[in-house]
Design a protein around this motif. Structure first.
Motif, PDB file in Angstrom:
ATOM      1  N   LYS A   1     -58.159  -5.405  -9.811  1.00 36.96           N
ATOM      2  CA  LYS A   1     -59.449  -5.796 -10.034  1.00 36.96           C
ATOM      3  C   LYS A   1     -60.397  -4.597  -8.881  1.00 36.96           C
ATOM      4  CE  LYS A   1     -62.523  -9.735  -8.302  1.00 36.96           C
ATOM      5  NZ  LYS A   1     -63.324  -9.120  -7.185  1.00 36.96           N
ATOM      6  N   ILE A   2     -61.383  -4.198  -9.704  1.00 34.62           N
ATOM      7  CA  ILE A   2     -62.054  -3.277  -8.867  1.00 34.62           C
ATOM      8  C   ILE A   2     -63.242  -3.895  -8.291  1.00 34.62           C
ATOM      9  CG2 ILE A   2     -63.502  -1.144  -9.254  1.00 34.62           C
ATOM     10  CD1 ILE A   2     -62.027  -0.687 -11.715  1.00 34.62           C
ATOM     11  N   ASP A   3     -63.447  -3.997  -6.814  1.00 28.18           N
ATOM     12  CA  ASP A   3     -64.396  -4.466  -6.207  1.00 28.18           C
ATOM     13  C   ASP A   3     -65.708  -3.642  -5.814  1.00 28.18           C
ATOM     14  OD1 ASP A   3     -62.742  -6.878  -6.019  1.00 28.18           O
ATOM     15  OD2 ASP A   3     -61.746  -5.817  -4.190  1.00 28.18           O
ATOM     16  N   THR A   4     -66.875  -4.488  -5.787  1.00 26.69           N
ATOM     17  CA  THR A   4     -67.833  -3.882  -5.123  1.00 26.69           C
ATOM     18  C   THR A   4     -67.676  -3.483  -3.678  1.00 26.69           C
ATOM     19  OG1 THR A   4     -69.386  -4.840  -6.692  1.00 26.69           O
ATOM     20  CG2 THR A   4     -70.599  -3.835  -4.908  1.00 26.69           C
ATOM     21  N   ASN A  15     -60.761  12.324  -3.206  1.00 27.25           N
ATOM     22  CA  ASN A  15     -60.536  13.743  -3.932  1.00 27.25           C
ATOM     23  C   ASN A  15     -59.203  13.888  -4.120  1.00 27.25           C
ATOM     24  OD1 ASN A  15     -60.659  17.084  -3.149  1.00 27.25           O
ATOM     25  ND2 ASN A  15     -61.322  16.219  -5.401  1.00 27.25           N
ATOM     26  N   TYR A  16     -58.658  13.631  -5.396  1.00 29.32           N
ATOM     27  CA  TYR A  16     -57.309  13.691  -5.853  1.00 29.32           C
ATOM     28  C   TYR A  16     -57.196  15.127  -6.229  1.00 29.32           C
ATOM     29  CZ  TYR A  16     -56.379   8.803  -5.034  1.00 29.32           C
ATOM     30  OH  TYR A  16     -56.204   7.379  -4.724  1.00 29.32           O
ATOM     31  N   ASN A  17     -56.261  15.967  -5.778  1.00 28.67           N
ATOM     32  CA  ASN A  17     -55.730  17.247  -6.214  1.00 28.67           C
ATOM     33  C   ASN A  17     -54.195  17.067  -6.446  1.00 28.67           C
ATOM     34  OD1 ASN A  17     -58.427  18.867  -6.082  1.00 28.67           O
ATOM     35  ND2 ASN A  17     -58.128  17.904  -4.199  1.00 28.67           N
ATOM     36  N   ARG A  18     -53.750  17.821  -7.599  1.00 29.25           N
ATOM     37  CA  ARG A  18     -52.245  17.851  -7.775  1.00 29.25           C
ATOM     38  C   ARG A  18     -51.944  19.536  -7.972  1.00 29.25           C
ATOM     39  NH1 ARG A  18     -49.289  17.369 -12.526  1.00 29.25           N
ATOM     40  NH2 ARG A  18     -47.090  16.781 -12.077  1.00 29.25           N
ATOM     41  N   LYS A  19     -52.421  20.011  -9.113  1.00 24.58           N
ATOM     42  CA  LYS A  19     -51.730  21.463  -9.199  1.00 24.58           C
ATOM     43  C   LYS A  19     -52.816  22.385  -8.433  1.00 24.58           C
ATOM     44  CE  LYS A  19     -50.068  20.797 -14.106  1.00 24.58           C
ATOM     45  NZ  LYS A  19     -50.061  21.227 -15.142  1.00 24.58           N
ATOM     46  N   PRO A  20     -52.368  23.324  -7.808  1.00 29.39           N
ATOM     47  CA  PRO A  20     -53.251  24.199  -6.787  1.00 29.39           C
ATOM     48  C   PRO A  20     -54.038  25.170  -7.708  1.00 29.39           C
ATOM     49  CG  PRO A  20     -51.043  24.835  -6.525  1.00 29.39           C
ATOM     50  CD  PRO A  20     -51.085  23.600  -7.449  1.00 29.39           C
ATOM     51  N   LYS A  21     -54.978  24.664  -8.354  1.00 23.88           N
ATOM     52  CA  LYS A  21     -55.821  25.777  -8.940  1.00 23.88           C
ATOM     53  C   LYS A  21     -56.988  26.378  -8.145  1.00 23.88           C
ATOM     54  CE  LYS A  21     -54.542  23.941 -13.429  1.00 23.88           C
ATOM     55  NZ  LYS A  21     -54.838  23.870 -14.985  1.00 23.88           N
ATOM     56  N   THR A  22     -57.331  27.535  -8.468  1.00 26.66           N
ATOM     57  CA  THR A  22     -58.245  28.000  -7.629  1.00 26.66           C
ATOM     58  C   THR A  22     -59.565  27.359  -7.236  1.00 26.66           C
ATOM     59  OG1 THR A  22     -57.847  30.124  -8.706  1.00 26.66           O
ATOM     60  CG2 THR A  22     -59.865  30.133  -7.311  1.00 26.66           C
ATOM     61  N   ASP A  62     -48.653   4.149  -6.844  1.00 21.06           N
ATOM     62  CA  ASP A  62     -47.394   3.556  -6.909  1.00 21.06           C
ATOM     63  C   ASP A  62     -46.851   3.254  -8.231  1.00 21.06           C
ATOM     64  OD1 ASP A  62     -45.305   1.898  -6.904  1.00 21.06           O
ATOM     65  OD2 ASP A  62     -46.159   0.199  -5.755  1.00 21.06           O
ATOM     66  N   PHE A  63     -46.275   4.476  -8.757  1.00 17.06           N
ATOM     67  CA  PHE A  63     -45.770   4.371 -10.401  1.00 17.06           C
ATOM     68  C   PHE A  63     -44.738   3.463 -10.814  1.00 17.06           C
ATOM     69  CE2 PHE A  63     -47.522   8.785  -8.998  1.00 17.06           C
ATOM     70  CZ  PHE A  63     -48.105   9.029  -9.901  1.00 17.06           C
ATOM     71  N   HIS A  64     -44.236   2.870 -10.064  1.00  8.77           N
ATOM     72  CA  HIS A  64     -43.255   1.597 -10.634  1.00  8.77           C
ATOM     73  C   HIS A  64     -44.032   0.670 -11.044  1.00  8.77           C
ATOM     74  CE1 HIS A  64     -39.785   3.765  -9.391  1.00  8.77           C
ATOM     75  NE2 HIS A  64     -40.399   4.077  -8.243  1.00  8.77           N
ATOM     76  N   LYS A  65     -45.522   0.452 -10.685  1.00 10.23           N
ATOM     77  CA  LYS A  65     -46.213  -0.513 -11.032  1.00 10.23           C
ATOM     78  C   LYS A  65     -47.143  -0.185 -12.264  1.00 10.23           C
ATOM     79  CE  LYS A  65     -46.373  -2.809  -6.592  1.00 10.23           C
ATOM     80  NZ  LYS A  65     -47.057  -3.483  -5.679  1.00 10.23           N
ATOM     81  N   ILE A  66     -47.293   1.013 -12.634  1.00 13.26           N
ATOM     82  CA  ILE A  66     -47.856   1.302 -13.783  1.00 13.26           C
ATOM     83  C   ILE A  66     -47.465   0.929 -14.940  1.00 13.26           C
ATOM     84  CG2 ILE A  66     -48.740   3.386 -15.321  1.00 13.26           C
ATOM     85  CD1 ILE A  66     -48.903   4.945 -12.758  1.00 13.26           C
ATOM     86  N   GLN A  67     -48.164   0.282 -15.887  1.00  7.75           N
ATOM     87  CA  GLN A  67     -47.878  -0.248 -17.354  1.00  7.75           C
ATOM     88  C   GLN A  67     -48.851   0.432 -18.513  1.00  7.75           C
ATOM     89  OE1 GLN A  67     -47.681  -4.418 -17.090  1.00  7.75           O
ATOM     90  NE2 GLN A  67     -45.942  -4.602 -16.087  1.00  7.75           N
ATOM     91  N   VAL A  68     -48.013   0.619 -19.495  1.00 13.92           N
ATOM     92  CA  VAL A  68     -48.665   1.336 -20.808  1.00 13.92           C
ATOM     93  C   VAL A  68     -48.074   0.249 -21.715  1.00 13.92           C
ATOM     94  CG1 VAL A  68     -48.983   3.086 -22.212  1.00 13.92           C
ATOM     95  CG2 VAL A  68     -48.682   3.482 -19.775  1.00 13.92           C
ATOM     96  N   LEU A  92     -55.954   3.983 -11.912  1.00 10.64           N
ATOM     97  CA  LEU A  92     -57.009   4.411 -10.946  1.00 10.64           C
ATOM     98  C   LEU A  92     -56.250   4.693  -9.446  1.00 10.64           C
ATOM     99  CD1 LEU A  92     -59.961   1.962 -11.256  1.00 10.64           C
ATOM    100  CD2 LEU A  92     -59.869   4.437 -12.246  1.00 10.64           C
ATOM    101  N   GLY A  93     -55.049   4.789  -9.593  1.00  7.25           N
ATOM    102  CA  GLY A  93     -54.140   5.050  -8.279  1.00  7.25           C
ATOM    103  C   GLY A  93     -54.025   3.729  -7.590  1.00  7.25           C
ATOM    104  N   ASN A  94     -53.927   4.103  -6.235  1.00  5.77           N
ATOM    105  CA  ASN A  94     -53.886   2.728  -5.267  1.00  5.77           C
ATOM    106  C   ASN A  94     -55.293   2.119  -5.109  1.00  5.77           C
ATOM    107  OD1 ASN A  94     -53.979   1.285  -2.769  1.00  5.77           O
ATOM    108  ND2 ASN A  94     -52.002   2.417  -1.823  1.00  5.77           N
TER     109      ASN A  94
END
Length: 220
Positions: A1-4, A15-22, A62-68, A92-94
């Motif tokens: 649930k996405i709350d207001t 701001n999520y960043n992973r690969k360290p691009k310029t 929490d990747f163990h809870k991701i469902q596809v 959307l992540g956590n």
């Protein structure tokens, strides 16, 4: 649930960043140099920013809870230690972090590809959050042609069409001067546009999935 969001939010921006691009390094460097890291929730590949390594931990998901397609899926992929943070394209992540953040600062995957819209851009649209883009400026034009409200419209600042570090940092500096009630009122003003974006996302995805899964390169 996405709350207001409530009147108060824990993080002014996310701001999520992973690969360290310029372009991502430039953004986080500028956030650090302007003393803005403490106002947001920022992640980056380990080993680049000690402060972020200490404050954001191993991962924001929490990747163990991701469902596809209703099937439990582990996206760690042999722990994927190359970039220290597993890739998350499906959530959307956590949600505790998401629901307690106001502005989503999108660090797109590619800066020089004019038509590269990844899941990173779609997440704040689906997650009903104001957003800005650290990306090629054409990304904003593509979103507008697809019928979305863009950051420049949400914040009434044309410079956000540039999708660059300077405009993002300037906006965060402006937002930090608002008290909790002013920030809440700003969100309420933006909410009809955010809800439109969400509905437009669903409309396009339902009508023609290729417009979401493959960015519309024919749009000039």
């Amino acid at each position: 649930k996405i709350d207001t969001p409530l009147i108060t939010v824990k993080y002014l921006y996310l701001n999520y960043n992973r690969k360290p691009k310029t372009h991502r390094l430039n953004l986080v460097d500028s956030l650090r140099d302007n003393n803005l890291l403490c106002l947001g929730y920022v992640t980056f590949q380990k080993g680049y920013y000690q402060t972020l390594d200490e404050t954001t931990g191993n991962t924001e998901q929490d990747f163990h809870k991701i469902q596809v397609q209703n099937e439990p899926t582990n996206y760690i992929k042999e722990k994927d230690i190359q970039h220290s943070r597993p890739e998350d394209v499906c959530s959307l992540g956590n949600l505790e972090i998401w629901n307690n953040s106001y502005l989503n600062v999108v660090s797109e995957t590619e800066f020089y590809d004019q038509y590269h819209l990844s899941e990173k851009t779609w997440k704040p649209i689906f997650g009903i959050r104001p957003f800005v883009l650290n990306s090629n400026p054409t990304v904003s034009k593509v979103l507008e042609k697809l019928g979305f409200y863009t950051p420049s419209m949400l914040f009434k600042r044309k410079d956000l069409n540039d999708c660059n570090v300077e405009s993002i940092v300037s906006l965060i500096n402006e937002l930090k001067t608002l008290n909790s009630v002013q920030l809440y009122n700003l969100y309420q003003q933006q909410l009809p546009m955010l809800q439109h974006n969400y509905k437009r996302f669903i409309e396009i995805a339902t009508a023609d999935r290729t417009k979401i899964l493959n960015w519309p390169q024919a749009i000039k």
